[in-house]
Structure formats: C-alpha cells, structure tokens
Design an enzyme around this catalytic site. Structure first.
Site, PDB file in Angstrom:
ATOM      1  N   TYR A  52      32.464  53.410  27.587  1.00  0.00           N
ATOM      2  CA  TYR A  52      32.813  52.084  27.767  1.00  0.00           C
ATOM      3  C   TYR A  52      32.873  51.604  29.406  1.00  0.00           C
ATOM      4  O   TYR A  52      32.649  50.692  29.684  1.00  0.00           O
ATOM      5  CB  TYR A  52      34.506  51.844  27.419  1.00  0.00           C
ATOM      6  N   HIS A  84      30.644  48.767  31.256  1.00  0.00           N
ATOM      7  CA  HIS A  84      31.139  47.589  32.074  1.00  0.00           C
ATOM      8  C   HIS A  84      30.611  47.741  33.530  1.00  0.00           C
ATOM      9  O   HIS A  84      30.970  46.839  34.288  1.00  0.00           O
ATOM     10  CB  HIS A  84      32.855  47.641  32.106  1.00  0.00           C
ATOM     11  N   TRP A 119      28.868  40.143  22.422  1.00  0.00           N
ATOM     12  CA  TRP A 119      29.530  41.159  23.159  1.00  0.00           C
ATOM     13  C   TRP A 119      30.710  41.677  22.285  1.00  0.00           C
ATOM     14  O   TRP A 119      30.840  42.910  22.375  1.00  0.00           O
ATOM     15  CB  TRP A 119      30.143  40.419  24.704  1.00  0.00           C
ATOM     16  N   TYR A 138      39.066  38.534  37.124  1.00  0.00           N
ATOM     17  CA  TYR A 138      39.310  39.290  36.193  1.00  0.00           C
ATOM     18  C   TYR A 138      38.943  40.816  36.306  1.00  0.00           C
ATOM     19  O   TYR A 138      37.892  41.087  36.797  1.00  0.00           O
ATOM     20  CB  TYR A 138      38.267  38.522  34.857  1.00  0.00           C
TER      21      TYR A 138
END
Length: 104
Positions: free
Chosen positions: A18, A22, A76, A41
C-alpha cells in the site's frame, strides 16, 4: 472550505505494498483528484493498518461524485480493493468524522 477526515483499515499483510503504491500514484489519478476539487489530500498509515485520510474541498459529496465519474478512479479503485479490510469500495467507505476542534 470543508476539512474532511476519514478512517479506513488496510490489511496487515498489504501495508508495505500500500505504501509503495502511494509512493507512485498514477499521474492521471493525481490530475483527476485535483480537477475534482480534492486539495491538501493526505493519507497517514499506522503500523496496525489504521489509515487516516484528510482533505480539503468546497463540497465533499460533489468532489467524491466527480471522482466517481472518472475512468481513472474506477481503475484505481479496482486495483486497490484488495488492500482494505472493509468489503465496500474505499470511496464508499469514506465516512467523514465529525470535527470537534480546529485551531485556525
């Protein structure tokens, strides 16, 4: 401007991947988020898999709907679905927390 914070749970066995995903978010995904009104964000991942998301936007529902209308977000979400403990898509599981304090 709305400040939105939400929690998700990343599967313990997928945390490293993960993080890797990212570290290299697709450029078209980054562009779509910006165009949909997602600002500042950030995602924070605790060692037990608790994921804290934060963003600022004029209208969270509209920003989420704008992303849902994009092809890149559909790709995504499909690619990321197996990373989370909850069964629904991450975008659907983003339930904003109630803000109780803000130091301006």
């Amino acid at each position: 401007m709305q400040r939105v914070c939400f929690l998700l749970k990343v599967r313990e066995d997928r945390k490293d991947e993960y993080r890797e995903r990212h570290a290299a978010v697709w450029p078209d995904m980054l562009a779509a988020l910006s165009e949909a009104g997602w600002h500042n964000y950030s995602l924070f991942l605790r060692e037990d898999g608790l994921l804290v998301g934060y963003l600022e936007t004029e209208d969270f529902d509209a920003a989420r709907d704008a992303m849902a209308a994009t092809e890149v977000n559909a790709r995504w979400q499909r690619d990321m679905a197996g990373f989370f403990e909850q069964s629904e898509a991450a975008d659907e599981a983003m339930v904003p927390l109630t803000e109780v304090f803000h130091l301006a």
